[in-house]
Design an enzyme around this catalytic site. Structure first.
Site, PDB file in Angstrom:
ATOM      1  N   HIS B  79       0.938  -1.092   0.043  1.00 11.63           N
ATOM      2  CA  HIS B  79      -0.123   0.213  -0.058  1.00 11.63           C
ATOM      3  C   HIS B  79       0.947   1.159   0.099  1.00 11.63           C
ATOM      4  O   HIS B  79       0.838   2.261  -0.793  1.00 11.63           O
ATOM      5  CB  HIS B  79      -0.794   0.035   1.257  1.00 11.63           C
ATOM      6  CG  HIS B  79      -1.559   1.288   1.739  1.00 11.63           C
ATOM      7  ND1 HIS B  79      -2.392   1.913   0.862  1.00 11.63           N
ATOM      8  CD2 HIS B  79      -1.242   2.266   2.377  1.00 11.63           C
ATOM      9  CE1 HIS B  79      -2.814   2.947   1.507  1.00 11.63           C
ATOM     10  NE2 HIS B  79      -2.070   3.251   2.324  1.00 11.63           N
ATOM     11  N   ASP B 108       6.756  21.230 -26.563  1.00 10.34           N
ATOM     12  CA  ASP B 108       6.660  19.910 -25.945  1.00 10.34           C
ATOM     13  C   ASP B 108       7.664  19.953 -25.004  1.00 10.34           C
ATOM     14  O   ASP B 108       8.254  20.982 -24.570  1.00 10.34           O
ATOM     15  CB  ASP B 108       6.668  18.975 -27.024  1.00 10.34           C
ATOM     16  CG  ASP B 108       6.264  17.730 -26.857  1.00 10.34           C
ATOM     17  OD1 ASP B 108       6.303  17.040 -25.507  1.00 10.34           O
ATOM     18  OD2 ASP B 108       5.230  17.350 -27.311  1.00 10.34           O
ATOM     19  N   TRP B 144       7.005   0.045   3.741  1.00  9.68           N
ATOM     20  CA  TRP B 144       7.567   0.791   2.655  1.00  9.68           C
ATOM     21  C   TRP B 144       8.973   1.091   2.788  1.00  9.68           C
ATOM     22  O   TRP B 144       9.607   1.715   1.906  1.00  9.68           O
ATOM     23  CB  TRP B 144       6.554   1.878   2.389  1.00  9.68           C
ATOM     24  CG  TRP B 144       6.920   2.890   2.809  1.00  9.68           C
ATOM     25  CD1 TRP B 144       6.336   3.376   3.866  1.00  9.68           C
ATOM     26  CD2 TRP B 144       7.520   4.253   2.246  1.00  9.68           C
ATOM     27  NE1 TRP B 144       6.559   4.836   4.186  1.00  9.68           N
ATOM     28  CE2 TRP B 144       7.339   5.351   3.135  1.00  9.68           C
ATOM     29  CE3 TRP B 144       8.078   4.588   1.319  1.00  9.68           C
ATOM     30  CZ2 TRP B 144       8.146   6.462   3.072  1.00  9.68           C
ATOM     31  CZ3 TRP B 144       8.892   5.647   1.065  1.00  9.68           C
ATOM     32  CH2 TRP B 144       8.709   6.514   2.025  1.00  9.68           C
ATOM     33  N   SER B 172      12.945   5.655 -14.030  1.00 14.81           N
ATOM     34  CA  SER B 172      11.838   6.404 -14.783  1.00 14.81           C
ATOM     35  C   SER B 172      11.830   7.676 -14.033  1.00 14.81           C
ATOM     36  O   SER B 172      11.703   8.694 -14.615  1.00 14.81           O
ATOM     37  CB  SER B 172      10.640   5.402 -14.322  1.00 14.81           C
ATOM     38  OG  SER B 172       9.409   6.448 -14.379  1.00 14.81           O
ATOM     39  N   SER B 173      11.753   7.716 -12.527  1.00 11.98           N
ATOM     40  CA  SER B 173      11.710   9.079 -12.073  1.00 11.98           C
ATOM     41  C   SER B 173      12.806   9.895 -12.347  1.00 11.98           C
ATOM     42  O   SER B 173      12.538  11.132 -12.782  1.00 11.98           O
ATOM     43  CB  SER B 173      11.684   8.865 -10.535  1.00 11.98           C
ATOM     44  OG  SER B 173      10.606   8.348  -9.918  1.00 11.98           O
ATOM     45  N   HIS B 256      13.242  11.955   3.232  1.00  7.44           N
ATOM     46  CA  HIS B 256      12.852  13.062   3.512  1.00  7.44           C
ATOM     47  C   HIS B 256      12.807  14.013   2.433  1.00  7.44           C
ATOM     48  O   HIS B 256      11.542  14.485   2.244  1.00  7.44           O
ATOM     49  CB  HIS B 256      13.478  13.980   4.806  1.00  7.44           C
ATOM     50  CG  HIS B 256      12.559  14.708   5.456  1.00  7.44           C
ATOM     51  ND1 HIS B 256      11.544  14.352   6.265  1.00  7.44           N
ATOM     52  CD2 HIS B 256      12.367  16.008   5.214  1.00  7.44           C
ATOM     53  CE1 HIS B 256      10.795  15.419   6.349  1.00  7.44           C
ATOM     54  NE2 HIS B 256      11.040  16.351   5.931  1.00  7.44           N
ATOM     55  N   GLU B 258      12.193  13.308  -0.337  1.00 10.98           N
ATOM     56  CA  GLU B 258      11.016  12.237  -0.976  1.00 10.98           C
ATOM     57  C   GLU B 258       9.790  12.970  -0.527  1.00 10.98           C
ATOM     58  O   GLU B 258       8.873  13.252  -1.377  1.00 10.98           O
ATOM     59  CB  GLU B 258      11.071  10.833  -0.582  1.00 10.98           C
ATOM     60  CG  GLU B 258       9.775  10.057  -1.222  1.00 10.98           C
ATOM     61  CD  GLU B 258       9.724   9.873  -2.882  1.00 10.98           C
ATOM     62  OE1 GLU B 258      10.510  10.332  -3.487  1.00 10.98           O
ATOM     63  OE2 GLU B 258       8.540   9.721  -3.032  1.00 10.98           O
ATOM     64  N   TYR B 260       9.178  15.951   0.415  1.00 10.20           N
ATOM     65  CA  TYR B 260       8.750  16.994  -0.060  1.00 10.20           C
ATOM     66  C   TYR B 260       8.461  17.046  -1.537  1.00 10.20           C
ATOM     67  O   TYR B 260       7.770  17.912  -2.157  1.00 10.20           O
ATOM     68  CB  TYR B 260      10.027  18.449   0.111  1.00 10.20           C
ATOM     69  CG  TYR B 260       9.853  18.393   1.826  1.00 10.20           C
ATOM     70  CD1 TYR B 260       8.722  18.635   2.171  1.00 10.20           C
ATOM     71  CD2 TYR B 260      11.042  18.400   2.375  1.00 10.20           C
ATOM     72  CE1 TYR B 260       8.623  18.975   3.776  1.00 10.20           C
ATOM     73  CE2 TYR B 260      11.164  18.549   3.747  1.00 10.20           C
ATOM     74  CZ  TYR B 260       9.849  18.792   4.408  1.00 10.20           C
ATOM     75  OH  TYR B 260      10.040  19.135   5.900  1.00 10.20           O
ATOM     76  N   SER B 271      -1.150  27.456  -4.824  1.00  9.81           N
ATOM     77  CA  SER B 271      -0.537  28.802  -5.085  1.00  9.81           C
ATOM     78  C   SER B 271      -1.315  29.190  -6.556  1.00  9.81           C
ATOM     79  O   SER B 271      -1.372  30.357  -6.897  1.00  9.81           O
ATOM     80  CB  SER B 271       0.734  28.989  -5.143  1.00  9.81           C
ATOM     81  OG  SER B 271       1.209  28.627  -3.858  1.00  9.81           O
ATOM     82  N   HIS B 305      15.216  13.169  11.857  1.00  9.46           N
ATOM     83  CA  HIS B 305      13.987  13.136  12.755  1.00  9.46           C
ATOM     84  C   HIS B 305      12.976  12.159  12.498  1.00  9.46           C
ATOM     85  O   HIS B 305      11.981  11.899  13.403  1.00  9.46           O
ATOM     86  CB  HIS B 305      13.531  14.434  12.559  1.00  9.46           C
ATOM     87  CG  HIS B 305      12.620  14.741  11.106  1.00  9.46           C
ATOM     88  ND1 HIS B 305      12.546  15.969  10.416  1.00  9.46           N
ATOM     89  CD2 HIS B 305      11.909  14.063  10.383  1.00  9.46           C
ATOM     90  CE1 HIS B 305      11.977  15.802   9.511  1.00  9.46           C
ATOM     91  NE2 HIS B 305      11.739  14.536   9.247  1.00  9.46           N
ATOM     92  N   HIS B 306      13.492  11.233  11.425  1.00 10.23           N
ATOM     93  CA  HIS B 306      12.423   9.914  11.382  1.00 10.23           C
ATOM     94  C   HIS B 306      13.203   8.822  12.357  1.00 10.23           C
ATOM     95  O   HIS B 306      12.705   7.765  12.429  1.00 10.23           O
ATOM     96  CB  HIS B 306      12.492   9.452   9.988  1.00 10.23           C
ATOM     97  CG  HIS B 306      11.956  10.286   9.137  1.00 10.23           C
ATOM     98  ND1 HIS B 306      10.571  10.314   8.583  1.00 10.23           N
ATOM     99  CD2 HIS B 306      12.317  11.310   8.222  1.00 10.23           C
ATOM    100  CE1 HIS B 306      10.164  11.216   7.844  1.00 10.23           C
ATOM    101  NE2 HIS B 306      11.293  11.777   7.622  1.00 10.23           N
ATOM    102  N   THR B 331       6.991  26.922   5.672  1.00 15.92           N
ATOM    103  CA  THR B 331       5.988  26.224   5.482  1.00 15.92           C
ATOM    104  C   THR B 331       4.827  27.342   5.894  1.00 15.92           C
ATOM    105  O   THR B 331       3.806  27.214   5.415  1.00 15.92           O
ATOM    106  CB  THR B 331       5.669  24.815   6.138  1.00 15.92           C
ATOM    107  OG1 THR B 331       7.270  24.340   6.036  1.00 15.92           O
ATOM    108  CG2 THR B 331       4.842  24.072   5.569  1.00 15.92           C
ATOM    109  N   LYS B 334       4.112  30.005   3.689  1.00 13.59           N
ATOM    110  CA  LYS B 334       3.417  29.801   2.467  1.00 13.59           C
ATOM    111  C   LYS B 334       1.809  29.791   2.768  1.00 13.59           C
ATOM    112  O   LYS B 334       0.867  30.384   2.114  1.00 13.59           O
ATOM    113  CB  LYS B 334       3.456  28.288   2.076  1.00 13.59           C
ATOM    114  CG  LYS B 334       4.810  28.401   1.210  1.00 13.59           C
ATOM    115  CD  LYS B 334       5.106  26.797   0.811  1.00 13.59           C
ATOM    116  CE  LYS B 334       6.097  26.864  -0.194  1.00 13.59           C
ATOM    117  NZ  LYS B 334       5.748  27.623  -1.667  1.00 13.59           N
ATOM    118  N   ARG B 453       1.684   1.593  14.953  1.00 13.53           N
ATOM    119  CA  ARG B 453       1.323   1.291  13.987  1.00 13.53           C
ATOM    120  C   ARG B 453       2.086   0.081  13.164  1.00 13.53           C
ATOM    121  O   ARG B 453       2.844  -0.588  14.030  1.00 13.53           O
ATOM    122  CB  ARG B 453       2.112   2.400  13.062  1.00 13.53           C
ATOM    123  CG  ARG B 453       3.471   2.388  12.937  1.00 13.53           C
ATOM    124  CD  ARG B 453       4.186   3.667  12.149  1.00 13.53           C
ATOM    125  NE  ARG B 453       4.082   3.567  10.905  1.00 13.53           N
ATOM    126  CZ  ARG B 453       4.889   4.138  10.107  1.00 13.53           C
ATOM    127  NH1 ARG B 453       5.856   5.048  10.554  1.00 13.53           N
ATOM    128  NH2 ARG B 453       4.783   3.877   8.610  1.00 13.53           N
TER     129      ARG B 453
END
Lengths: 294, 529, 380
Positions: B79, B108, B144, B172-173, B256, B258, B260, B271, B305-306, B331, B334, B453
């Site tokens: 998931h 293009d 994950w 690909s990315s 991290h 990722e 963002y 915006s 921080h994870h 943040t 914004k 979790r």
């Protein structure tokens, strides 16, 4: 199509090659996944490896077809300056992504050396790690004896590694002269210097194999001899893979040059190859410094 | 304005799309590829969502009812992987493909054939990932985040398939990101200066940079997992001098940024939409650009921080705590800017605006819980509980996904040429809004009360809330089917024909093109005033 | 119209302020205050930051709600055209920054306290493994494993679930109150995380490394927690139960444990001299298998193909007895198979190996006695 004017950005028509490439990646990933999973099982069927080989073949067919189309477009004058800039920027960002790939392994090397191994030896907030779990472990780098007692010898930088450094540095110079030759219109200098570069690349790879044999047979240094062996082989191995690809890349350029491709204005592919080669050299310098010397 | 529209139509009359399936397989057209990305992402969203339904069904009551714990772990893992790599990221890439060339007046994407390759790798990569669920022993079951050594020594036979599918997703990315970045740097129409670019383009430029910087690091991480499991290395094994925590450092150095990658383009979308329906220019355009850039830069120095509970020395914990807290400053800027944009505007609530307002509020909830999670001593209590699950679903579902839905409602008329079914759209909004909060808000409570979790069964004190959460989950899942019906109807041109402007307050080059946007646009660059 | 909208707005804000603290005091939806000085500090920090967030949210969303209601086009609002104000932007960059500093100060001091495990009165090594906890009292020779005690029937919804469903163990960790207890966390296999919310202690147990944490419990009682880091199939089924007892009671418990250990050793010696009957071994073996082996190899011995090997007619259960004893005693490197030499007594080991060779219709007739296992251990 060929009478498109140069002020317009060339947007290619439909092409079969991308989807062929995607199929190739599928075959490679699916094949490699099965091949690796079946490694421990000698009775396993070999279809994983077969898929992998098929995938690599399809990949090369795709590259050949794609680049053939592209070369034809370029030589029939469809590419304008802006497209050239797109290619150049694309190549630079690709090289940046490669740098980050190596950064992951250099980062691992740095972490293992500066943090993990000293901590196993009781450094920082890990006094109890050493006292309770690994009381006999002596932290050092190169890590010639791991916490579980696997012994190995370190690879010095004298001899083959130093020779290889000289070889790659020389090749950076020769490809630069090839580049100069192209810009001056001196085709002979271009092709001869490029040829020497390719020979140096092959020489490097040959010596690298020699070094690996030496490591495995004489030093007992293998991929599985603790983190020193891990980082040594992963870094030099991935670098060697990049040298191989770079050499192939240069070889294709040389074949094209022999056929009279490229001009002092229009030579993106050659430029990309030489950038790639310089990148591979710089990675080697970092390797030489961090893996061998320090 | 109208002159641009008419010349483009004339230009494109002679070469429209190819016929049949070949159009999609061989295409080099950024709009086709954008459409492919968006549909792929939506299918993956429903697939990943179906797995979430399995999870919520199992958690409906305490005890084991529907699935075995091992399969439950596969569901949570796949998931997560599908939603991150298969739904959110491709959906943003699809929007980038569709909109960026139009927004900057380019014919293009810069490298159209590579663009097609980037897309077509994805269905194959996810075929492999999903196929791994059917391997003996099941698919990846290590979360994950695939922490070693659970993903190395203690994982099942399908790990190699997982590793290689992540590898090709990464390829690909990276190709997709290179395409975006080169398009933005090199393909802007004359006069489209950096500080005139729409914010969606800006946020994607920065996102693309992050992608190119960190996807290769993920490739490195999975490669080390592969060699640790199959080739005898010990990167993550102390017995050979390695460290399992090093995996987490490498993973989160990717992970991290990722995070963002999945939210910066959302900022760009909000915006764009908020000024349109406030009929007032975006407040603080340049500060938005700088805030985006500083969030991106900070994202490289906050990864640990994870990992506050992994036993880092106290000075490292302090460093990462301070840096993480700092992120709330840009943040916050914004959010303040969006509110200031609405202030004294002439606001109307069309569907994209409804989702955008919901985004601002609910994303900010996620921001607040993020700030709480940054405080190391309290994070020890929150870490690995449902509080974290609530946090990242608020920023990803009511953040990223809501922004994607808002973007679809905003640009869908431009893509199809017809206005979608507004009644369905409003149903979709209200059902989603209510159910998503029913789904994720109580997770804060059970997390704080102590529910870890990634568990298939829980102690009875959490039973009531979990039931409510599951009901919210099913309702949210069903609500998305309304969206599916709506989009299919719009694609089949059922609806009122719209003109080129669609929204009266909308600014930008895309609104100068006719609706639907012609197959080829801006083959000659437009003039930017 | 104006007044009614304003009234609704005010009402929303007001109920928000009213409801939040009331809701927060309900323990089923908030952090527990816990029973240590540190956990109280953590709780206060949590609430402080929560309230700061609430205030900021009320301000920002209040302004936004006002704009949403009063600056609507349908009310005839005409859009202003301002889109920049350096002053405002500097202000809303600086002010949050100052608030952050105010948060960081107490957070820093609490964190430094939490990470100082020095000068402990008692050191306990906590080792996680799939899926149980192992507690060793350093310097006292006391050690035991702590496993989930909830019956399978409750998990499978056949029986009514008890109050402590999934939060009960066979042997809880016993610690003294009012003394500083240091925990040395490590793991035998994957990463686990030892978490007791009432102590505000959560620390990862990393294989090959030791992390330190500590607590000083103020109130005697039973405190429950769970493994917090995904550690494989039964991650949800490895709870932690800590019983904090007054120091005097703790000291007498320690003496009692030492006496038990002495008796158990004597019992082992006695067992070595005699043989157990086949039925006795099978009965004991079935019990041990259910508690220690069934999680992976499954109660029916079939394993989970591709993850955990089955035992019925396998190379191990049909192969030489010595190999079987070896793998149970010392585990298998590079797999999830643990070493059970220290986890189980000689009697338990002998019983479970006998059971594995005769159960599920294999009926090999092989009998392994405690002394066989003992001899194998000696032979190493």
């Amino acid at each position: 199509m060929s009478q498109q004017d140069k002020s317009q950005y060339y947007v290619p028509a439909q092409s079969p090659w991308p989807i062929v490439g995607a199929c190739a990646f599928f075959l490679i990933a699916f094949g490699a996944g099965h091949m690796v999973a079946d490694l421990q099982d000698p009775q396993a069927s070999q279809w994983g490896s077969l898929l992998l080989i098929a995938g690599v073949l399809v990949l090369f067919i795709m590259l050949a077809g794609w680049f053939k189309d592209q070369i034809n477009e370029s030589r029939s004058g469809l590419h304008n300056r802006q497209l050239g800039i797109s290619y150049r920027q694309g190549m630079l960002w690709f090289i940046f992504s490669e740098i980050m790939f190596f950064a992951a392994f250099f980062g691992a090397l740095l972490y293992l050396r500066v943090i993990a191994v000293p901590w196993l030896g009781g450094d920082s907030n890990n006094a109890m790690t050493h006292a309770v779990l690994w009381p006999d472990f002596v932290p050092q780098w190169p890590l010639t004896e791991t916490p579980d007692g696997t012994k190995t010898q370190a690879m010095g930088y004298w001899g083959l590694p130093l020779i290889n450094t000289v070889i790659l540095l020389t090749s950076s110079v020769t490809i630069h002269f090839a580049d100069l030759g192209l810009k001056k219109g001196n085709r002979k200098q271009l092709s001869s210097m490029l040829f020497i570069t390719i020979l140096l690349g092959i020489g490097f790879l040959f010596l690298q194999v020699e070094e690996y044999i030496h490591a495995y047979q004489d030093l007992g240094l293998t991929l599985s001899s603790g983190v020193y062996g891990n980082t040594f082989f992963m870094l030099t191995g991935f670098h060697g893979l990049h040298v191989t690809l770079g050499t192939l890349f240069l070889l294709v350029m040389w074949l094209r040059i022999v056929r009279g491709h490229f001009s002092s204005e229009n030579h993106f592919a050659f430029l990309a190859a030489s950038w790639y080669w310089h990148f591979v050299d710089i990675v080697w310098l970092c390797l030489f410094l961090f893996v061998y010397v320090l | 304005m109208n002159s641009v529209a008419s010349t483009t139509t004339q230009d494109t009359d002679d070469h429209g799309p190819a016929k049949g399936i070949k159009r999609w397989l061989f295409t080099t057209n950024h709009k086709d590829i954008g459409t492919l990305y968006l549909w792929f992402a939506f299918i993956m969203f429903l697939t990943g969502g179906a797995m979430a339904m399995v999870i919520r069904a199992e958690l409906f009551q305490p005890g084991l009812q529907i699935v075995e714990p091992h399969f439950f772990n596969q569901m949570t893992t796949v998931h997560g992987l599908i939603m991150v790599f298969g739904a959110v990221m491709p959906a943003f890439t699809g929007l980038a493909n569709w909109m960026i060339p139009i927004m900057i007046g380019a014919p293009d994407m810069a490298l159209p054939r590579m663009n097609n390759l980037s897309f077509w790798i994805l269905p194959f990569a996810f075929t492999i990932l999903l196929a791994s669920l059917f391997v003996e022993g099941g698919g990846p079951a290590f979360g994950w985040t695939f922490y070693a050594p659970l993903s190395t020594t203690y994982s099942g036979d399908s790990t190699a398939l997982f590793v290689f599918s992540v590898h090709i997703m990464g390829i690909s990315s990276i190709m997709g990101a290179i395409n975006v970045i080169v398009t933005i740097c090199n393909m802007r129409a004359p006069g489209m200066t950096w500080m005139k670019m729409p914010l969606f383009v800006w946020t994607w430029l920065i996102t693309a940079f992050l992608l190119i910087a960190v996807m290769p690091v993920l490739a490195g991480a999975v490669t080390m997992v592969l060699t640790d499991k199959y080739f005898g290395t010990s990167f993550f094994d102390a017995a050979g001098g390695g460290d399992p925590v090093m995996f987490q450092h490498i993973f989160w150095f990717f992970g991290h940024p990722e995070v963002y990658i999945m939210i910066l383009p959302a900022f760009g979308i909000i915006s764009t939409i908020v000024p349109t329906f406030s009929r007032k220019p975006l407040f603080g355009y340049s500060s938005m650009v700088y805030a985006t850039a500083s969030i991106a830069l900070l994202s490289f120095i906050v990864w640990a921080h994870h990992m506050f509970t992994t036993g880092m020395p106290v000075y490292a914990e302090l460093f990462f705590m301070y840096c993480t807290m700092l992120i709330s400053v840009p943040t916050g800027v914004k959010v303040f800017n969006w509110v200031a944009t609405m202030w004294r505007g002439a606001i109307s609530y069309e569907v994209p605006m409804m989702f955008s307002v919901a985004f601002i509020v609910l994303f900010t909830f996620g921001g607040f819980s993020g700030l709480m999670l940054a405080i190391t001593p309290v994070d020890f209590q929150y870490h690995d509980t449902y509080f974290v699950v609530a946090h990242f679903h608020y920023v990803l579902v009511t953040g990223a996904i809501f922004s994607l839905i808002a973007a679809t409602y905003y640009w869908l008329p431009k893509w199809t040429g017809v206005m979608y079914d507004l009644v369905l759209a409003k149903w979709h909004f209200w059902c989603s809004l209510i159910s998503v909060n029913l789904l994720f808000f109580p997770m804060h409570f059970i997390g704080l009360a102590g529910m870890p979790r990634r568990i298939p069964d829980y102690s009875i004190q959490f039973a009531g809330w979990n039931q409510l959460i599951s009901i919210g989950g099913f309702a949210f899942g069903l609500s998305q089917l309304i969206f599916l019906v709506l989009v299919i109807k719009a694609c089949r041109k059922r609806g009122a024909v719209v003109n080129h402007q669609v929204w009266d307050g909308a600014k930008g080059l895309e609104w100068q093109l006719p609706s639907p946007a012609p197959y080829h646009t801006f083959e000659k660059p437009p003039k930017i005033e | 119209m104006v007044s009614s909208a304003q009234r609704v707005l005010l009402l929303c804000l007001f109920t928000g302020i009213q409801v939040l603290p009331a809701a927060a005091s309900e323990s089923s939806i908030n952090l527990r205050k816990g029973v240590t000085d540190i956990s109280h500090q953590v709780y206060d920090l949590h609430m402080t930051i929560f309230y700061i967030c609430v205030v900021i949210a009320l301000l920002v969303f209040g302004v936004m709600l006002y704009a949403m209601v009063f600056h609507r086009k349908s009310r005839g609002a005409k859009p202003a055209n301002f889109h920049e104000s350096i002053k405002v932007e500097i202000a809303w960059t600086i002010v949050p920054f100052l608030i952050l500093i105010a948060m960081a100060v107490p957070a820093t001091s609490t964190l430094i306290d939490m990470e100082d495990a020095s000068q402990a009165d008692l050191t306990i090594r906590v080792t996680g493994s799939q899926w149980k906890w192992h507690y060793q009292y350093h310097g006292h020779g006391i050690e035991f494993y702590s496993l989930l005690d909830t019956p399978m029937e409750q998990i499978q919804n056949k029986w009514i679930k008890g109050d402590d469903y999934l939060l009960e163990v066979d042997k809880p960790l016993i610690i003294p109150t009012e003394r500083k207890v240091r925990f040395l966390m490590t793991s035998d296999d994957v990463i686990h995380s030892w978490w007791v919310p009432d102590f505000a202690v959560k620390k990862d147990a990393n294989p090959g490394f030791i992390n330190e944490a500590w607590t000083r419990v103020n109130e005697a009682g039973i405190y429950r927690g769970q493994c917090a880091e995904l550690c494989g199939k039964d991650h949800g089924f490895m709870p932690i139960v800590v019983k904090a007892v007054p120091p005097a009671e703790f000291d007498s418990w320690m003496l009692q444990q030492k006496e038990f250990i002495r008796q158990a050793k004597a019992e082992e010696q006695r067992l070595l001299a005699m043989s157990m009957s086949f039925d006795e071994l099978m009965a004991e073996g079935e019990k041990v298998y259910g508690a220690y082996c069934a999680a992976c190899h499954q109660p029916n011995g079939a394993g989970l193909p591709g993850v955990f090997p089955g035992l019925i007619n396998s190379v191990v259960t049909r192969g030489p007895v010595a190999d079987h004893i070896e793998i149970v005693l010392n585990g298998k490197n590079g797999t999830a198979m643990q070493a059970f030499a220290k986890q189980l007594t000689l009697k338990q080991l002998a019983a479970v190996i006998t059971y594995e060779r005769n159960a599920w219709g294999m009926n090999s007739g092989d009998i392994v006695q405690p002394k066989d296992v003992h001899l194998h251990k000696q032979g190493q």
